[in-house]
Design a protein around this motif. Structure first.
Motif: not given
Length: 777
Positions: A533-550
């Motif tokens: 719903h509308a509250t999620n449309y402009n929340s964006g994304f969290i980027a996760v680099k695979v293998g990079d835990v630090n």
């Protein structure tokens, strides 16, 4: 919603999971022992107004007048559902919270929703715009004014329609038709008959209010609270008389009290002859007008539906209610900054869409819109940011927005922002972010060390995004196989993560449930316009680099570009002086001398003007790999450390070169050692032939309780001793300050952990490492 006394508040609660009671169909509970319609009446149930007496079984809510009409009952139902939805969200996020904690916090959030909707949507829709909120003001009296409750806020009675529209999901009138208001008073059973609250809410979004004026429909003039088919009360007469009973002054005095000049002529109130002539004939003296009548009759000011006086009353009252409230949601000390922003971003439409089966409704519910016109009139400015868990923006992320008929592509800029303007709302399908660049970006042997500590339970990964990064093969679990895959990429054996992409993106609005394995949670990696719903449309994304835990990834460039730093020396790769002629084949011996506390290391050794023909070493083959004319190495705790740490390279020179010109450390795999989570450098070092060390055989040998290791140094310095068993496991590490000449190292049975067998001891000095064997019985 929650009641104004403890008894009612307690009766409404389930005392399980913080939730409020509901009946079948997720409706309000009835005043029965089970809360269902067909059960006996509960004598302890709170009183509910029931003026028509159609049935003694009634809905129970926080307000005793909740069933005054089905639409009002629908509103109560809607927010009870939202309370219970918030309890589910909080329970997933805080699994250790008690029923009381969940109830109270969900109550704060839902109360904040009501405030946000009133102040940010409803009042502006009426043309009532308040001064900006600047925080709690202890000098403001939030008490409700007499003129507000007895006259001004009774303004809604002129806005009523004679029918409550009832529509289905497609905007069609339901088979039961619309409901006459005169038949709706204290008759909530229509909600049961129509299958729930949806037809009333859908009709509400389409139906326009009547004009704000001094006219009131017949349904409340003659049929108020009467049983269907019978007469009732006159709401207009009640309002006029209420003002008199409450001691309100005349309309002109009210104006003067709010700083306005009293009217001298009836035409000044409203120039419409149909208005001022009737006021004149009724009151004759302009100073006799009842305030409720005068407020409704006053000519509206531009930009609002209200006249000057009632507009000012509403502005002052709602400003005082906001600014004088210590727990107004923006000021509430219990709510987190993220929760306050979340409350602010919620719209009334979101509450409806989250808690009903309605699948299409305009963004601004307070602006009536025909169902068939919603798609034509709704466009979405879709914008957001892609950032890491640490808040670093990620550029060069490709976004694909699919609609019914098109595919629109976009790249995030340096600030990680993206924007799609004026998108046709009803045609949107999916928004998918994608970036699959250099898998080594942000990835190092240190990540292997951290993942291994997680697997062993030594130092578990904390955030859900770290878990996603550690699941290198996207199997849904973190295992040794992830370490294998990660090291193969580091060593250059594989060029990508098998079964996975280089980056993954998680919808930022998604809250991972606390206490659960995030990899078993169905977290969203795209924006699905059919399910959010509308509250999620402009929340964006969290980027996760695979293998990079630090979180060491470079978010701006396609290739990792490390920043130059001064690092302490963690390991030396030592070699002896040597000169090679063009075409000559020779063996270059490299001795690895890591710091005794090193948890792991990585490096890439490049050969210049020489071809690498072969590698001979006791190191396990999984720790090193030849890529072209380079040797890559990645070692972490748990790898078997051989007694002879020498790597012998068979090379052929292509030019007359000193060995110093042939060997160099490459940048593709940053040369690093890791000691207790701190990065240190790897250096190439030529042996200083003026420095010598002599390591003698231990005495006695074999030994039982103790033995002494003699060694000779040519200078005073700090030296280190390692003892390993035949399998390469370190069982002793020690340091001492040696003096020039002969020294002795005492080893006791306790130092060797009472182990027995053949051991290899290594003495590490500035001149290099020398090793011998010994036997303990």
């Amino acid at each position: 919603m929650y009641g104004s006394d403890q008894e009612r508040a307690d009766w409404l609660r389930t005392f399980e999971g913080g939730k409020l009671k509901v009946s079948a169909g997720n409706l309000l509970p009835y005043n029965t022992v089970t809360g269902e319609f067909d059960a006996p009446i509960d004598p302890s149930a709170p009183h509910m107004d029931n003026a028509t007496g159609i049935s003694q079984v009634v809905f129970v809510a926080g307000d005793s007048r909740a069933s005054e009409n089905p639409l009002l009952a629908s509103m109560h139902t809607l927010f009870v559902r939202e309370h219970n939805r918030q309890c589910d969200i909080l329970a997933r996020k805080y699994p250790s919270w008690t029923d009381e904690q969940l109830y109270q916090h969900a109550r704060k959030i839902v109360g904040g929703f009501v405030q946000s909707i009133v102040y940010d949507e409803w009042l502006p829709a009426l043309g009532v715009n308040l001064p900006p909120y600047t925080g709690y003001n202890s000098e403001v009296n939030p008490q409700v004014m007499n003129v507000f409750t007895a006259a001004a806020f009774r303004m809604g009675h002129t806005l009523l329609n004679g029918n409550l529209m009832r529509l289905d999901n497609d905007g069609n009138v339901i088979p039961q038709g619309h409901l006459a208001l005169r038949d709706a008073f204290f008759n909530p059973y229509n909600i049961q008959e129509t299958g729930g609250i949806e037809p009333f809410l859908k009709g509400m979004a389409v139906q326009m209010q009547q004009k704000f004026d001094n006219k009131v429909i017949d349904d409340v003039r003659n049929f108020l609270f009467g049983q269907p088919g019978f007469g009732g009360l006159d709401l207009a007469a009640i309002n006029i008389n209420r003002g008199r009973e409450r001691g309100l002054p005349d309309f002109n005095t009210v104006r003067a009290n709010f700083g306005f000049t009293p009217y001298n002529f009836f035409q000044q109130i409203n120039p419409d002859a149909n208005v001022f002539t009737r006021l004149l004939s009724t009151y004759q003296d302009i100073n006799n007008i009842d305030p409720w009548v005068g407020l409704l009759s006053e000519r509206p000011i531009p930009g609002t539906i209200f006249g000057q006086t009632i507009h000012e009353i509403l502005v002052r009252q709602f400003t005082a209610l906001r600014d004088g409230d210590r727990f107004y949601y923006w000021n509430d000390p219990v709510l987190t900054p993220d929760e306050k922003q979340y409350i602010h971003d919620i719209k009334f439409r979101d509450i409806v869409m989250y808690n009903t089966t309605i699948n299409l409704m305009q963004d601004n519910i307070f602006g009536a819109l025909e169902h068939d016109l919603i798609c034509d009139n709704m466009t979405l400015n879709l914008a957001g940011q892609i950032r890491t868990e640490e808040g670093e923006p990620v550029s060069n992320v490709a976004l694909e927005l699919t609609t019914v008929s098109d595919l629109i592509e976009h790249l995030t800029q340096e600030n990680g922002l993206y924007s799609f303007q004026s998108m046709p709302f009803c045609e949107l399908n999916l928004l998918l972010p994608f970036r699959n660049d250099n898998p080594l970006n942000g990835v190092s042997t240190f990540d292997i060390i951290q993942i291994q500590k997680h697997i062993l339970g030594i130092q578990p990964l904390v955030s859900p995004y770290q878990h996603i990064a550690a699941d290198v093969n996207a199997s849904g679990t973190i295992t040794t196989l992830d370490l294998v895959r990660l090291r193969k990429v580091i060593l250059g054996i594989e060029s990508s993560f098998a079964g996975n992409t280089s980056w993954r993106f998680v919808l930022a609005a998604f809250d991972f449930p606390e206490g659960e394995d995030p990899l078993v949670v169905d977290f969203p990696e795209w924006l699905d316009f059919q399910s959010v719903h509308a509250t999620n449309y402009n929340s964006g994304f969290i980027a996760v680099k695979v293998g990079d835990v630090n979180n060491s990834v470079n978010t701006g460039n396609m290739q990792q570009q490390g920043t130059a730093r001064d690092l302490a020396e963690g390991m030396a790769i030592q070699y002896a002086p040597q000169y090679l002629k063009a075409g000559e084949q020779a063996v270059i011996s490299l001795q690895l001398l890591p710091n005794m506390d090193t948890e792991g290391w990585q490096f890439e050794l490049e050969l210049n003007d020489a071809r690498l023909l072969n590698v001979d070493t006791d190191w396990d083959a999984q720790t090193w790999h030849v890529v072209g004319n380079s040797l890559r190495m990645s070692v972490f705790q748990g790898d078997a450390i051989p007694a002879d740490r020498t790597i012998r390279l068979l090379v052929q020179a292509t030019a007359d070169q000193d060995i110093e010109q042939i060997l160099s450390l490459g940048n593709t795999l940053s040369p690093r050692t890791y000691i207790y989570g701190v990065e240190n450098s790897v250096v190439l070092r030529k042996t200083n032939i003026t420095d010598e060390v002599t390591l003698a055989q231990n005495e006695p040998n074999p030994f039982n309780q103790y033995t002494v290791i003699p060694f000779l140094t040519t200078k005073e310095e700090s030296v280190h001793l390692w003892v390993q068993d035949a399998a390469g496991h370190t069982i002793y590490k020690g340091s001492m300050q040696a003096h020039e000449g002969m020294n002795q190292w005492l080893l006791t049975e306790d130092m060797l952990q009472s182990a027995k067998g053949v051991f290899i001891y290594h003495l590490v000095t500035s001149a290099g490492t020398v090793s011998r064997k010994m036997v303990k019985q």
